[in-house]
Design a protein around this motif. Structure first.
Motif, PDB file in Angstrom:
ATOM      1  N   GLU A  26       0.849  -1.186   0.000  1.00 29.80           N
ATOM      2  CA  GLU A  26       0.000   0.000   0.000  1.00 29.80           C
ATOM      3  C   GLU A  26       0.886   1.237   0.000  1.00 29.80           C
ATOM      4  OE1 GLU A  26      -2.784   0.063   3.156  1.00 29.80           O
ATOM      5  OE2 GLU A  26      -3.648  -1.899   2.677  1.00 29.80           O
ATOM      6  N   PRO A  27       0.511   2.252  -0.761  1.00 32.18           N
ATOM      7  CA  PRO A  27       1.319   3.479  -0.786  1.00 32.18           C
ATOM      8  C   PRO A  27       1.264   4.192   0.560  1.00 32.18           C
ATOM      9  CG  PRO A  27      -0.746   3.795  -1.960  1.00 32.18           C
ATOM     10  CD  PRO A  27      -0.674   2.341  -1.639  1.00 32.18           C
ATOM     11  N   LEU A  28       2.354   4.801   0.930  1.00 30.61           N
ATOM     12  CA  LEU A  28       2.442   5.561   2.176  1.00 30.61           C
ATOM     13  C   LEU A  28       2.564   7.043   1.848  1.00 30.61           C
ATOM     14  CD1 LEU A  28       4.945   3.277   4.117  1.00 30.61           C
ATOM     15  CD2 LEU A  28       2.456   3.370   4.363  1.00 30.61           C
ATOM     16  N   ASP A  29       2.016   7.840   2.715  1.00 35.21           N
ATOM     17  CA  ASP A  29       2.001   9.283   2.487  1.00 35.21           C
ATOM     18  C   ASP A  29       2.923   9.966   3.487  1.00 35.21           C
ATOM     19  OD1 ASP A  29       1.236  11.819   1.512  1.00 35.21           O
ATOM     20  OD2 ASP A  29      -0.271  11.999   3.098  1.00 35.21           O
ATOM     21  N   ILE A  30       3.908  10.689   2.998  1.00 30.77           N
ATOM     22  CA  ILE A  30       4.787  11.495   3.846  1.00 30.77           C
ATOM     23  C   ILE A  30       4.490  12.960   3.570  1.00 30.77           C
ATOM     24  CG2 ILE A  30       7.178  12.135   4.353  1.00 30.77           C
ATOM     25  CD1 ILE A  30       8.012   9.327   3.560  1.00 30.77           C
ATOM     26  N   PRO A  31       4.125  13.717   4.601  1.00 28.51           N
ATOM     27  CA  PRO A  31       3.753  15.120   4.366  1.00 28.51           C
ATOM     28  C   PRO A  31       4.950  15.944   3.880  1.00 28.51           C
ATOM     29  CG  PRO A  31       3.911  14.677   6.717  1.00 28.51           C
ATOM     30  CD  PRO A  31       4.025  13.351   6.023  1.00 28.51           C
ATOM     31  N   ALA A  32       4.688  16.832   2.957  1.00 22.58           N
ATOM     32  CA  ALA A  32       5.729  17.727   2.446  1.00 22.58           C
ATOM     33  C   ALA A  32       5.913  18.928   3.360  1.00 22.58           C
ATOM     34  CB  ALA A  32       5.382  18.191   1.029  1.00 22.58           C
ATOM     35  N   GLN A  33       4.887  19.239   4.139  1.00 22.14           N
ATOM     36  CA  GLN A  33       4.944  20.340   5.086  1.00 22.14           C
ATOM     37  C   GLN A  33       4.348  19.891   6.413  1.00 22.14           C
ATOM     38  OE1 GLN A  33       2.828  23.499   3.006  1.00 22.14           O
ATOM     39  NE2 GLN A  33       4.774  24.403   2.355  1.00 22.14           N
ATOM     40  N   LEU A  34       4.767  20.556   7.473  1.00 24.77           N
ATOM     41  CA  LEU A  34       4.286  20.173   8.803  1.00 24.77           C
ATOM     42  C   LEU A  34       4.063  21.423   9.641  1.00 24.77           C
ATOM     43  CD1 LEU A  34       3.792  17.758  10.804  1.00 24.77           C
ATOM     44  CD2 LEU A  34       6.158  18.065  11.538  1.00 24.77           C
TER      45      LEU A  34
END
Length: 223
Positions: free
Chosen positions: A3-11
């Motif tokens: 399953e694809p994982l999502d890493i935020p570009a901003q926090l």
């Protein structure tokens, strides 16, 4: 199945800290729990030197958790996550509860004598937010003394106001940490203003620090 994982570009740092408070605190709570277990001798006897070292480690862990809790409160304040729900409370009872809460949390509680002299004045406040504010005011004034200290909270009615003073007395600290007093002062004031309170003055006394505060008096009686 992959399953694809999502890493935020901003926090948003404040939103992250405010939302992940439980997980951020958990390691410290586990460390403190382990220290208590060992210090109580539940794993067997320990030497006096080991007890002294573990006590210092325990106190520093308490302090680290105290600062982290401050960061979490600051983040939640900046995110507007505290909404006051005022009701009528007696100020002397709220102050006594805040003092007990401070004693449970502070690594300095064994070297500080707490003195309370608060009249039973009724005021319309959010009790939980007021207690939080007072705990941070206590931490704030104690940064200005080193070693054993006297921490005083005094309150009385004056006209339509309740006047409250939080003061520390002891050997003056050479240089109160900017990190600590900035964090404690900011949070204490934000919580106090959420309770519709006013900061009348704050000053170094040469032997500690003194904060003068005021709240409105309630003309509504509980019950």
């Amino acid at each position: 199945m992959a399953e694809p994982l999502d890493i935020p570009a901003q926090l948003s740092l404040s939103a992250f800290i405010a939302g992940e408070a439980h997980d951020l605190k958990s390691p410290f709570n586990r460390i403190l729990g382990f220290h208590k277990l060992v210090l109580k001798g539940l794993d067997g006897p320990i030497s006096d030197q080991a007890r002294e070292d573990l006590t210092i480690s325990y106190q520093n862990s308490q302090f680290a958790l105290q600062l982290l809790s401050g960061l979490i409160d600051a983040a939640r304040l900046s995110e507007g996550r505290y909404t006051p729900s005022p009701a009528v409370y007696r100020l002397d009872e709220v102050v006594a509860q805040a003092a007990q809460e401070w004693k449970r949390q502070s690594p300095r509680e064994k070297t500080v004598e707490v003195r309370l002299n608060v009249r039973p004045v009724e005021t319309l406040i959010d009790e939980a937010l007021l207690r939080r504010s007072l705990v941070y005011w206590m931490n704030y004034v104690l940064e200005f003394v080193a070693g054993p200290a006297v921490l005083s909270l005094a309150g009385e009615q004056s006209g339509g106001l309740c006047l409250l003073a939080v003061t520390s007395l002891g050997e003056p600290a050479q240089a109160p940490p900017v990190c600590d007093i900035t964090l404690y002062g900011y949070i204490a004031l934000q919580f106090w203003e959420l309770c519709q309170g006013i900061l009348r003055s704050v000053e170094s006394t040469g032997h500690g620090a003194a904060v003068q505060l005021s709240l409105g008096i309630s003309d509504v009686h509980p019950g």
